[in-house]
Scaffold this active site. Structure first.
Site, PDB file in Angstrom:
ATOM      1  N   TYR A   1       0.841  -1.194   0.000  1.00 28.98           N
ATOM      2  CA  TYR A   1       0.000   0.000   0.000  1.00 28.98           C
ATOM      3  C   TYR A   1       0.873   1.240   0.000  1.00 28.98           C
ATOM      4  O   TYR A   1       1.817   1.349   0.792  1.00 28.98           O
ATOM      5  CB  TYR A   1      -0.899   0.000   1.241  1.00 28.98           C
ATOM      6  CG  TYR A   1      -1.823   1.193   1.327  1.00 28.98           C
ATOM      7  CD1 TYR A   1      -2.874   1.354   0.424  1.00 28.98           C
ATOM      8  CD2 TYR A   1      -1.661   2.161   2.307  1.00 28.98           C
ATOM      9  CE1 TYR A   1      -3.724   2.447   0.502  1.00 28.98           C
ATOM     10  CE2 TYR A   1      -2.510   3.251   2.402  1.00 28.98           C
ATOM     11  CZ  TYR A   1      -3.539   3.391   1.495  1.00 28.98           C
ATOM     12  OH  TYR A   1      -4.388   4.466   1.575  1.00 28.98           O
TER      13      TYR A   1
ATOM     14  N   LYS B   1       3.756   8.945   8.934  1.00 28.57           N
ATOM     15  CA  LYS B   1       3.446   8.377  10.257  1.00 28.57           C
ATOM     16  C   LYS B   1       4.355   8.917  11.377  1.00 28.57           C
ATOM     17  O   LYS B   1       4.134  10.030  11.810  1.00 28.57           O
ATOM     18  CB  LYS B   1       3.408   6.851  10.153  1.00 28.57           C
ATOM     19  CG  LYS B   1       2.299   6.431   9.153  1.00 28.57           C
ATOM     20  CD  LYS B   1       1.875   5.005   9.155  1.00 28.57           C
ATOM     21  CE  LYS B   1       0.598   4.860   8.344  1.00 28.57           C
ATOM     22  NZ  LYS B   1       0.717   4.147   7.079  1.00 28.57           N
TER      23      LYS B   1
ATOM     24  N   ASP C   1       9.273   2.710   0.209  1.00 26.45           N
ATOM     25  CA  ASP C   1       8.195   3.383   0.923  1.00 26.45           C
ATOM     26  C   ASP C   1       8.319   2.999   2.394  1.00 26.45           C
ATOM     27  O   ASP C   1       7.900   1.918   2.797  1.00 26.45           O
ATOM     28  CB  ASP C   1       6.839   2.989   0.343  1.00 26.45           C
ATOM     29  CG  ASP C   1       5.692   3.704   1.044  1.00 26.45           C
ATOM     30  OD1 ASP C   1       5.957   4.432   2.030  1.00 26.45           O
ATOM     31  OD2 ASP C   1       4.535   3.530   0.612  1.00 26.45           O
TER      32      ASP C   1
END
Ligand SMILES: *Cc1c(COP(=O)(O)O)cnc(C)c1O
Length: 430
Positions: free
Chosen positions: A144, A267, A239
């Site tokens: 994702y 995050k 990522d």
């Protein structure tokens, strides 16, 4: 445990918000039941609108690595607020956090701040395309990268065919430039590269994927990708929105000793505020506007309040290596306890674990890629989730998510988690 406020709020929310939530996984559709609405959080606990307390094993999907409402971050935010909330102009703090990120993350020589992981990955792909003058890129099945159009693509019918839109609203035109490969399979990458010689701008992946449940890279896999990308002039993008500042202070790239060309972050980098970033080699980042021709901008990028939270978080992690030792110990204890409670029960399971991330899959096969992750018994996971929730332990509401531990988990709380786990496993086994 009484849950009435959350139910009422959810019913009301559905009238005004699509599905009642502002991000789909929060709706609990993968596990059944209604979501709980959170009133506050502190340390290892979150509290719902009925004042039920839950031990946190998601931690806002990763950012709260030191636990919730950490006094140091709270104070930094309050102090920053006294000077205004947004300027839309450069600030000293942005320079400081950029310098710190460059010092912490091996691949990053220059960095641009954005407001989410989604923005970071969208921008990184654009820059890689601008830099190479090529259109296509490779992504891994089950990984994702946020909700940018070119990532919402599923595998086509053959290994070398183009991808298909995975959401209405994503055009076939967009999908044709995204190539899909299974994770942990270097041969598949070689095949794709051969079939699209000189056309691939980038290869993007979660070096340690957490978005199909946690999966560990096979020995030599990340280095193998590095070698292929070097040979083919492909920009390798890690990522690390999830793994950055979590698996080590330099992320998965530091832990595995493989340096990508570009890295996306999110995050933890915002300390709980909405922040993302992308960075990499100087010569690539010099393509970003206004230094170079690739356009990317943001009204609230580098927001002073968000930077205050992020800078405080990163400074702390940079100065406290023992955080990672502690997180590894916490993860080790929880996973050892779960494994021992599963032994001899006769349930099919696989536990994947690295540092402060783990996933318990209900399947008898090893989980090494998206196909094997999908063998899991998601109905059984739903029952396990509900039992844990009833007992006051808040897990990610899907089989296909990693859990994220924080330093706020004391031995006593680990004991409580393992007790709840024992009860949950017995319940679902009947
Ligand atoms: C969460 C996540 C994103 C998206 O970040 P948002 O801030 O939710 O847009 C991208 N990549 C990975 C690996 C993620 O875990």
């Amino acid at each position: 445990m009484q849950i009435t406020q959350s139910k009422d709020l959810f019913n009301k929310a559905k009238n005004f918000i699509p599905g009642g939530v502002n991000s789909p996984v929060r709706a609990f559709r993968a596990v059944g039941g209604d979501p709980i609405f959170i009133k506050k959080a502190d340390g290892a606990f979150i509290y719902d609108e009925d004042d039920n307390a839950y031990i946190e094993l998601i931690n806002s999907w990763g950012p709260m690595i030191l636990g919730h409402n950490h006094p140091m971050i709270r104070e930094a935010v309050i102090k920053a607020m006294e000077n205004g909330t947004s300027f839309g102009a450069p600030t000293a703090r942005e320079v400081e956090i950029a310098e710190l990120i460059v010092a912490m993350v091996p691949s990053v020589e220059k960095v641009r701040m954005v407001n989410s992981g989604t923005e970071a990955t969208m921008s990184a792909i654009r820059v890689a395309r601008g830099f190479t003058g090529r259109d296509k890129f490779i992504k891994m099945e089950g990984h994702y990268h946020g909700h940018g159009d070119s990532f919402l693509i599923s595998a086509g019918s053959g290994a070398i065919t183009m991808g298909n839109p995975d959401s209405p609203g994503v055009t076939k035109g967009t999908a044709k430039d995204t190539l899909l490969a299974p994770y942990n399979d270097l041969e598949a990458i070689e095949t794709l590269v051969e079939a699209n010689k000189g056309e691939i701008a980038a290869l993007i992946l979660e070096p340690v994927p957490g978005n199909m449940g946690l999966v560990i890279p096979k020995e030599g896999y990340l280095q193998g990708l590095r070698d292929i990308c070097d040979r083919e002039g492909i920009v390798l993008i890690f990522d690390e929105v999830m793994t950055g500042f979590r698996l080590s202070k330099g992320g998965a790239q530091e832990l595995f000793g493989v340096t990508p060309d570009m890295t996306t972050l999110g995050k933890i980098i915002g300390g709980g505020m909405p922040v993302g970033a992308y960075g990499g080699k100087k010569e690539i980042m010099e393509f970003v506007s206004p230094a170079g021709p690739v356009y990317q901008a943001g009204t609230l990028s580098g927001n002073p309040i968000a930077m205050a939270a992020g800078l405080t978080m990163l400074n702390y992690l940079n100065d406290h290596d023992e955080v990672y030792t502690q997180l590894n110990q916490i993860g080790g204890k929880i996973v050892a306890g779960i494994r021992s409670s599963l032994e001899g029960l006769g349930l099919d399971y696989t536990v994947n674990h690295l540092g402060s991330m783990y996933s318990l899959f209900f399947t008898n096969s090893k989980v090494t890629d998206f196909a094997s992750a999908k063998h899991s018994d998601t109905a059984l996971f739903g029952k396990y989730f509900q039992s844990m929730l009833r007992q006051g332990v808040y897990l990610a509401p899907s089989q296909f998510e990693s859990l994220f531990l924080s330093t706020a988990l004391s031995d006593q709380l680990i004991g409580k988690i393992l007790e709840a786990n024992n009860v949950a496993l017995k319940e679902i086994h009947q």
